[in-house]
Design a protein around this motif. Structure first.
Motif, mmCIF file in Angstrom:
data_model
loop_
_atom_site.group_PDB
_atom_site.id
_atom_site.type_symbol
_atom_site.label_atom_id
_atom_site.label_comp_id
_atom_site.label_asym_id
_atom_site.label_seq_id
_atom_site.Cartn_x
_atom_site.Cartn_y
_atom_site.Cartn_z
ATOM 1 N N LEU A 178 0.844 -1.191 0.000
ATOM 2 C CA LEU A 178 0.000 0.000 0.000
ATOM 3 C C LEU A 178 0.879 1.241 0.000
ATOM 4 O O LEU A 178 1.997 1.225 0.516
ATOM 5 C CB LEU A 178 -0.905 0.032 1.233
ATOM 6 C CG LEU A 178 -1.994 -1.038 1.353
ATOM 7 C CD1 LEU A 178 -2.796 -0.820 2.630
ATOM 8 C CD2 LEU A 178 -2.919 -1.031 0.147
ATOM 9 N N LEU A 190 -2.283 6.594 4.204
ATOM 10 C CA LEU A 190 -3.681 6.227 4.008
ATOM 11 C C LEU A 190 -4.408 6.251 5.345
ATOM 12 O O LEU A 190 -3.809 6.049 6.403
ATOM 13 C CB LEU A 190 -3.786 4.824 3.400
ATOM 14 C CG LEU A 190 -3.204 4.618 2.003
ATOM 15 C CD1 LEU A 190 -3.357 3.161 1.590
ATOM 16 C CD2 LEU A 190 -3.855 5.540 0.984
ATOM 17 N N GLN A 214 -9.048 3.306 4.540
ATOM 18 C CA GLN A 214 -8.442 2.994 3.244
ATOM 19 C C GLN A 214 -7.523 1.779 3.340
ATOM 20 O O GLN A 214 -7.441 0.984 2.402
ATOM 21 C CB GLN A 214 -7.672 4.206 2.728
ATOM 22 C CG GLN A 214 -8.565 5.356 2.303
ATOM 23 C CD GLN A 214 -7.791 6.633 2.044
ATOM 24 O OE1 GLN A 214 -6.688 6.837 2.574
ATOM 25 N NE2 GLN A 214 -8.351 7.514 1.223
ATOM 26 N N GLN A 215 -6.844 1.626 4.459
ATOM 27 C CA GLN A 215 -5.994 0.452 4.640
ATOM 28 C C GLN A 215 -6.819 -0.822 4.759
ATOM 29 O O GLN A 215 -6.427 -1.875 4.253
ATOM 30 C CB GLN A 215 -5.125 0.624 5.886
ATOM 31 C CG GLN A 215 -4.053 1.687 5.762
ATOM 32 C CD GLN A 215 -3.170 1.767 6.993
ATOM 33 O OE1 GLN A 215 -2.717 0.753 7.506
ATOM 34 N NE2 GLN A 215 -2.938 2.978 7.478
ATOM 35 N N PRO A 234 -8.927 -1.176 0.727
ATOM 36 C CA PRO A 234 -8.205 -0.411 -0.294
ATOM 37 C C PRO A 234 -8.847 -0.488 -1.675
ATOM 38 O O PRO A 234 -9.517 -1.463 -2.020
ATOM 39 C CB PRO A 234 -6.819 -1.063 -0.298
ATOM 40 C CG PRO A 234 -7.061 -2.460 0.175
ATOM 41 C CD PRO A 234 -8.173 -2.361 1.174
ATOM 42 N N HIS A 242 -4.930 3.036 -4.114
ATOM 43 C CA HIS A 242 -4.273 3.071 -2.811
ATOM 44 C C HIS A 242 -3.022 2.191 -2.774
ATOM 45 O O HIS A 242 -2.292 2.211 -1.781
ATOM 46 C CB HIS A 242 -5.236 2.606 -1.710
ATOM 47 C CG HIS A 242 -6.411 3.513 -1.531
ATOM 48 N ND1 HIS A 242 -7.669 3.041 -1.195
ATOM 49 C CD2 HIS A 242 -6.535 4.859 -1.659
ATOM 50 C CE1 HIS A 242 -8.506 4.062 -1.111
ATOM 51 N NE2 HIS A 242 -7.845 5.168 -1.390
ATOM 52 N N SER A 262 -9.718 4.312 -8.635
ATOM 53 C CA SER A 262 -10.463 4.471 -7.380
ATOM 54 C C SER A 262 -11.812 3.760 -7.412
ATOM 55 O O SER A 262 -12.452 3.596 -6.372
ATOM 56 C CB SER A 262 -10.671 5.957 -7.073
ATOM 57 O OG SER A 262 -11.371 6.595 -8.129
#
Length: 234
Positions: free
Chosen positions: A69, A73, A77-78, A81, A85, A106
């Motif tokens: 990653l 973030l 988001q982690q 993802p 990302h 995205s």
């Protein structure tokens, strides 16, 4: 049943990432499956007016969130993802194909092996899984210890079918009705083949995934062999 009877979601290949001996990110992308899946998604949007949920799966060595990653973030988001990302090295592999079909990175969900394994181990430890299904989820030499009605095991001993089941369930997203269809695009490889995927479908339906699933095998000439839609109970 056709795609128009329910909602459609897409699994756009099962790629692989790892660090080489020099610590550099190596991507073994199922780019033909990714290309064919995005072409299908764009055609579907042109016909029906909306873009289906698109996911791409990653097998990997190491810890995904630490190695693959990009930095800075959010926690959300982690945990969930999108393709934008991921590390820039990985993005560069997929970006030209996404741009060809005017689909933003995205808009593409990422499913990775770490998270899949963790969830399956949690299920095995906390839910009542029939022994017949447990045997399908754990390799024969895993040294699993039966504790009451639960099975505790190392996450490294899960079967490919169990990991694939998790990929399918996550790729289906909220499209989990019997008339909903998950379109799986994949290439034959050492870690991705039809037999594993068929077993993944069987295990998915046995463990409560109600969406129908179709396998689409993409060959080296960008041709695609579309399988039958497999419904629960078939």
């Amino acid at each position: 049943m056709s795609e128009q009877d329910g909602q459609v979601s897409i699994l756009a290949g099962n790629s692989r990432v790892y660090l080489d001996e020099d610590g550099k990110i190596t991507v073994e992308a199922q780019d033909k499956a990714f290309d064919t899946a995005l072409s299908f998604a764009r055609d579907y949007q042109n016909k029906h007016g909306w873009l289906p949920r698109i996911s791409v799966a990653f097998d990997h060595h190491g810890i995904f969130r630490l190695q693959f990653l990009r930095s800075k973030l959010t926690n959300s988001q982690q945990r969930n993802p999108r393709l934008n990302h991921l590390h820039a090295v990985i993005q560069r592999v997929f970006l030209p194909i996404a741009e060809k079909y005017q689909i933003a990175l995205s808009d593409i969900h990422v499913i990775h092996e770490d998270s899949a394994r963790q969830h399956i181990v949690h299920i095995l430890a906390s839910e009542h899984i029939p022994q017949a299904l447990t045997r399908r989820m754990l390799s024969a030499d895993n040294g699993a210890q039966q504790v009451g009605s639960f099975c505790q095991a190392s996450p490294h001993k899960l079967t490919c079918a169990a990991i694939t089941k998790e990929y399918f369930e996550r790729a289906a997203g909220k499209q989990k009705g019997r008339d909903d269809v998950l379109e799986v695009f994949f290439e034959e490889s050492a870690w991705s083949n039809r037999l594993i995927y068929v077993r993944g479908i069987q295990l998915s339906h046995m463990l409560g995934v109600s969406a129908s699933i179709r396998l689409n095998l993409v060959n080296g000439e960008n041709g695609v062999s579309r399988g039958e839609i497999i419904r629960v109970g078939q």
